[in-house]
Design an enzyme around this catalytic site. Sequence first.
Site, PDB file in Angstrom:
ATOM      1  N   ARG A 322      -6.025   1.100 -10.688  1.00 41.58           N
ATOM      2  CA  ARG A 322      -5.706  -0.376 -10.176  1.00 41.58           C
ATOM      3  C   ARG A 322      -7.078  -0.804  -9.456  1.00 41.58           C
ATOM      4  O   ARG A 322      -7.249  -1.825  -9.676  1.00 41.58           O
ATOM      5  CB  ARG A 322      -4.679  -0.148  -9.041  1.00 41.58           C
ATOM      6  CG  ARG A 322      -4.020  -1.564  -8.683  1.00 41.58           C
ATOM      7  CD  ARG A 322      -3.388  -2.540  -9.399  1.00 41.58           C
ATOM      8  NE  ARG A 322      -2.105  -2.544  -9.680  1.00 41.58           N
ATOM      9  CZ  ARG A 322      -1.297  -3.542 -10.167  1.00 41.58           C
ATOM     10  NH1 ARG A 322      -1.689  -4.606 -10.022  1.00 41.58           N
ATOM     11  NH2 ARG A 322       0.067  -3.342 -10.199  1.00 41.58           N
ATOM     12  N   GLU A 724       2.516  -7.626  -2.517  1.00 44.97           N
ATOM     13  CA  GLU A 724       1.141  -6.959  -2.274  1.00 44.97           C
ATOM     14  C   GLU A 724       0.052  -8.057  -2.214  1.00 44.97           C
ATOM     15  O   GLU A 724      -1.167  -7.730  -1.454  1.00 44.97           O
ATOM     16  CB  GLU A 724       0.910  -5.950  -3.378  1.00 44.97           C
ATOM     17  CG  GLU A 724       1.878  -4.636  -3.042  1.00 44.97           C
ATOM     18  CD  GLU A 724       1.355  -3.777  -4.382  1.00 44.97           C
ATOM     19  OE1 GLU A 724       1.068  -2.764  -4.232  1.00 44.97           O
ATOM     20  OE2 GLU A 724       1.934  -4.410  -5.562  1.00 44.97           O
TER      21      GLU A 724
END
Length: 777
Positions: A322, A724
Amino acid sequence: MPPNDSVLEAPLRHVYKPLPHDSGAKHVQGAAEYIDDIPEPAGTLHVAVGGAPVARGTIRRIDLADVQNPPGVVAVITAAHIPGKNDISPATADEPVFAHDRIDFHSQPVFAVIATTRDAARRAALRGKIEVAAETPNVTVEQGKASGERVLPDYAFVNGDAAKAAAAAPFRTSGMLRIGGQEHFYLEGQVALAIPGEDGAMLVYSSTQHPSEVQHIVARVLALPDSFVTTRVRRMGGGFGGKETQATQWAVIAALAARATGRPCKLRLDRDADMVMTGKRHDFAVAYTVGYEADGRIRAVDLDMDARCGCSADLSIGVVDRAMFHADNAYFLPEFNIATRRVKTNTVSNTAFRGFGGPQGMLAIERVIDAIAWNLGVDPLDVRKANLYGPGRDVTPYGQTVEDCDVAPRLIEQLERTSNYRARRNEIRQFNARSPILKKGIALTPVKFGISFTLTHLNQAGALVHVYQDGSVHLNHGGTEMGQGLFQKVAQVAADELGIGLERVHITATATDKVPNTSATAASAGTDLNGMAVQLAVREIKGRLIRFASETWKVSEDRISFRDDRVFIGNESVAFGELTKKAYAGRVHMSAAGFYRTPKLHWDREKGKGRPFFYYAYGAACSEVLIDILTGEMSVRRVDILHDVGRSINPALDIGQIEGAFVQGMGWLTTEELVYDDKGRLLTHAPSTYKIPVSSDVPADFRVALFDGSNREETVYRSKAVGEPPLMLAISVLAAIGDAVHSLDPGRPVALDAPATPEAILKAVGPVDAVAALAPR
């Protein structure tokens, strides 16, 4: 079934409304029930864990004789008491429940005490004697890198020859950046209550983001089929990723204790043990070289990112991937080498944390952008805008086309205007010219965050909906509530689909015996996945009711609608509860299991190409800071945020998520510092030594607005994820601090690491002649 966006023009009572959190009043009153509030069954025992006294070595002897003797102690368990596999890892079989031969980090669990009271268990756990042939631990990422140890193989995204292209560019800059980790510091610590049942079955109440994983691993350790274990959780007092895998160990130990004693057993870690024994956000060491044009446009970038993963793999494959996925942020990189190493160290295994590696990758490229601007002597915002994705420059380093590359430029332009960025930059330049000690800085940074699990099979969700004959609704799905408002949003979806009031929808605890095989509530996909699953389940029931009404009233289906707690059937209307009562009498099935899988996703990790994300969420923040160059003190003076949540299902909850995520990100980048000694002991293991943001750290001038837009993809009511992405808006604070430091000597690069504590700011400022600085001008 009608297409998802057909509901957009329907009259909606709840969706798109700023409604309060379903448990908001209970939170304020202290009435919301968490695991530790559940009334303990008769005979409940309490469990405490004994940990290793060193960070690395071979166990020679475990002497627990003194642990077993104190009053109240019922039993002591170790690896020898595990009937199944001594393994709590999510995938790689590299992390034991209890260490039995090797020690890999300080305080690693070795045994557990079961006693009649929590106090007795904790006191007894201190009496264990663990003799270890100690070895020198690898604590820092540099030590781990030098040892050559990895938890997973190295991995990179490569296009062209980045080093050669950077060297041939008109301008070239290199630098280093250290990015610190972060403790989750959820308000409710790790806790589990295990209750044994018939035939070896086990009911586990766990404060977990991933009930199915707890179920599966408890079953694995107890040598049971998954169906014999039920995991249940109504709510968590915060998670932030720290309860995705990290909750499992404590649920497993509680279940082992319950199996060993035949009695309910509860394990609740205190704050110190929680901080010492559970994983954190990965810290990174980043080295970069970038080649660019005179206008700041990047020609090539070479990013080298080393992640401290700790003693086991845990979720490091996805976390570090990520970081790579977001090492472009919102910028087109023509040639690149984005290389990562997943470094093994003798520290607790690092894990998921809000953003899941994305913040670290994004921070790296934002530092590159700042370094370009500093070297060219131009406004960093202009460099950012020059590098944004656009037509013909719209393919990411992992091969996904940014189909909505117009969003970031429009959003940035709007925030630049509404925050009065240009005028304020001029004012700050004038302020710094006349202020020798206090220096201001300002930065406007964007966020482009991909939404979906990058492990494709996790992008699925289930829901179970019952409509009772009185018209009330029982709602269950695989998502977990940790304060973010998921249950409220999903209830709004169910209520509006049926045209009924929210008071008719009963939200129930997440449980693996109701909805099986669920994914973790993570990756910001909770509402996307579970909202759609619930919507599909409700529409199935609604379709049956429409068919029943059509047949009963002899009216075509297209003349039947649901709203305001009534069902309109041709020229008549009946109460929703009246229809459901008639449907029950008509033997209509009013229960449905909904299932949703995110479309369009494909990812080939070996090739490093595909479409790992369904869509992108965007945002931008403009932050202004003030620093004291003699003390390193810093305050955030003003923050302007413009964030893209698509069509917000609940603007109040979404704005709350944006504000909270920003402040949490600000803490990561300014005050929250994890400090280990050379023996691998965590020294910052309590609020006295680890500083999370407090109310006085929240900017007094804090302006948050939602970007006006709709999700181009078919999500639930065209909304976008919000959990997020806003955390990375706080990168603007670190960039603003760098801007303030840079004003001291515009010809010198700024070596500012994260977190930018007062010590880090003073180090970046460098030597200051206080007498000269204070002298009248």
